[in-house]
Design a protein around this motif. Sequence first.
Motif, PDB file in Angstrom:
ATOM      1  N   ASP A 170      32.243 -30.353 -34.610  1.00  0.00           N
ATOM      2  CA  ASP A 170      32.932 -31.450 -35.288  1.00  0.00           C
ATOM      3  C   ASP A 170      34.229 -31.848 -34.584  1.00  0.00           C
ATOM      4  O   ASP A 170      35.019 -32.635 -35.107  1.00  0.00           O
ATOM      5  N   GLY A 171      34.454 -31.249 -33.414  1.00  0.00           N
ATOM      6  CA  GLY A 171      35.620 -31.647 -32.616  1.00  0.00           C
ATOM      7  C   GLY A 171      36.908 -30.962 -33.000  1.00  0.00           C
ATOM      8  O   GLY A 171      37.985 -31.383 -32.579  1.00  0.00           O
ATOM      9  N   GLU A 172      36.817 -29.927 -33.838  1.00  0.00           N
ATOM     10  CA  GLU A 172      38.037 -29.220 -34.238  1.00  0.00           C
ATOM     11  C   GLU A 172      38.410 -28.218 -33.140  1.00  0.00           C
ATOM     12  O   GLU A 172      37.555 -27.739 -32.394  1.00  0.00           O
ATOM     13  N   SER A 173      39.720 -27.914 -33.077  1.00  0.00           N
ATOM     14  CA  SER A 173      40.150 -26.914 -32.091  1.00  0.00           C
ATOM     15  C   SER A 173      40.277 -25.563 -32.790  1.00  0.00           C
ATOM     16  O   SER A 173      40.862 -25.461 -33.859  1.00  0.00           O
ATOM     17  N   VAL A 174      39.705 -24.556 -32.165  1.00  0.00           N
ATOM     18  CA  VAL A 174      39.735 -23.200 -32.727  1.00  0.00           C
ATOM     19  C   VAL A 174      40.370 -22.288 -31.684  1.00  0.00           C
ATOM     20  O   VAL A 174      39.922 -22.261 -30.526  1.00  0.00           O
ATOM     21  N   ALA A 175      41.399 -21.596 -32.098  1.00  0.00           N
ATOM     22  CA  ALA A 175      42.153 -20.748 -31.164  1.00  0.00           C
ATOM     23  C   ALA A 175      41.236 -19.763 -30.430  1.00  0.00           C
ATOM     24  O   ALA A 175      40.466 -19.048 -31.067  1.00  0.00           O
ATOM     25  N   GLY A 176      41.299 -19.757 -29.121  1.00  0.00           N
ATOM     26  CA  GLY A 176      40.538 -18.809 -28.311  1.00  0.00           C
ATOM     27  C   GLY A 176      39.100 -19.219 -28.044  1.00  0.00           C
ATOM     28  O   GLY A 176      38.436 -18.673 -27.153  1.00  0.00           O
ATOM     29  N   ALA A 177      38.610 -20.191 -28.794  1.00  0.00           N
ATOM     30  CA  ALA A 177      37.190 -20.551 -28.660  1.00  0.00           C
ATOM     31  C   ALA A 177      36.917 -21.250 -27.332  1.00  0.00           C
ATOM     32  O   ALA A 177      35.881 -21.020 -26.704  1.00  0.00           O
ATOM     33  N   GLY A 178      37.875 -22.080 -26.909  1.00  0.00           N
ATOM     34  CA  GLY A 178      37.682 -22.815 -25.668  1.00  0.00           C
ATOM     35  C   GLY A 178      37.520 -21.897 -24.476  1.00  0.00           C
ATOM     36  O   GLY A 178      36.664 -22.110 -23.607  1.00  0.00           O
ATOM     37  N   GLU A 179      38.363 -20.846 -24.427  1.00  0.00           N
ATOM     38  CA  GLU A 179      38.314 -19.897 -23.306  1.00  0.00           C
ATOM     39  C   GLU A 179      36.973 -19.179 -23.266  1.00  0.00           C
ATOM     40  O   GLU A 179      36.348 -19.039 -22.208  1.00  0.00           O
ATOM     41  N   HIS A 180      36.537 -18.750 -24.463  1.00  0.00           N
ATOM     42  CA  HIS A 180      35.252 -18.040 -24.516  1.00  0.00           C
ATOM     43  C   HIS A 180      34.117 -18.957 -24.075  1.00  0.00           C
ATOM     44  O   HIS A 180      33.253 -18.571 -23.286  1.00  0.00           O
ATOM     45  N   LEU A 181      34.174 -20.178 -24.563  1.00  0.00           N
ATOM     46  CA  LEU A 181      33.084 -21.118 -24.302  1.00  0.00           C
ATOM     47  C   LEU A 181      32.948 -21.414 -22.800  1.00  0.00           C
ATOM     48  O   LEU A 181      31.837 -21.534 -22.277  1.00  0.00           O
TER      49      LEU A 181
END
Lengths: 221, 185
Positions: free
Chosen positions: A14-25
Amino acid sequence: MVHLTEETLSELLDGESVAGAGEHLSSCSVCQDELEALRQLRAELRELPDLGAPEDLWMRIEAGLPGSRRGWRAGLRGPRLVALQAVAAAAVFVIGLGLGRAMWSDGPGSEAGVGAVAASRPSAMTLTEAMAEVQRRGADYDEALQNLERLARQEGAPVPSLAQQRLVGLQMLVEASRTALSVEPADPVLNSYLFAAVEERDAMLRELNEVQGPGEQVLWR
Amino acid sequence: MVDLAEATLVRRARAGQLEAMRQLYERHASRVYTVVRRLAGDDDLAADLAQDAWTNAFQRIRDFRGESAFGTWVHRVAVNTALTRLRQAARRRDLERGFDGATTLGNPDRWPAAGAAERVTVQRALDLLPDGYRSVLWLHDVEGYTHEEIGARLGIAVGTSKSQLSKARARLRALVTQSRAGVRS
């Protein structure tokens, strides 16, 4: 490696930012594939084709609308409906008898086709059995009438048009409704039934009279 | 742009003309049936919901001010009618908490499993979801409702709506993946 939860993937979708998720992804092909699959599935949901409404849906809707002529029919339930069906079925059967007689009143052996149907006495002991009997005899009569029509055509005798047959049928329904109303004059269902039958009969009359010449018009009370 | 023909039909339908109502129905029957069918997950229930939706719409057509297209308005009426009925049905079955996923319906182990040989289309997978999950998923991902709007219509918290959505997506994905793998093998 611990992968992203379904809640986190849903938030990312849904386009929300989740802490740490971007790095993992960025470093996990499993989660990348999962997110892409969810995105694809959402697109498929949005592309599902429109569906056609059931064919009888408008009739059902119309029956519940004020001013509908179908409403009174939809409201019929139980014994009253069965009784009216019996009246209608009996009327159609009697119409057939009358029609057969009318067709052959001028010729020899005029009631041969009718006699084949009307010869045996009714044997039904219950309303259900009586309905079945009427339907059975009606089917027999239909066959007999078809045979009469076939023979009439072969011998050049007059055959009533479909519109004329319907007109006779509708008049019989009017009479059957009036008879029923003589027993229960205040019954709203029967009154509606009579009203509808008269309306249909008059419409058929108008249709017939438009086809026929002024001197040949059919008149009915 | 105002559809003049449709505006005329609406005016006549307001005056009680059945033929105008029938023409409006013909124009939007598919759209209305589709949305209630997606929410219902069942053909028979969808037909009942569509009937209720149209009856409601024609009874309330005087409330239609023409601020949106008639199709948009009747679509909204259909969604509201369907959600109201589904919630009532859930209450009758004592499963209102199904919208929260707290009942057995929220437990993936209790969900109906698709047969291995059955090709579960996205539509079929949607039908297999619990009512609450399916409603949230469809309203959010297809109809474009926000979690606040969904919460208000379903009587659930915003957080619950988000949670239902993520579970619904995951379940839908599992059903479709399982099915497609079964077809390939």
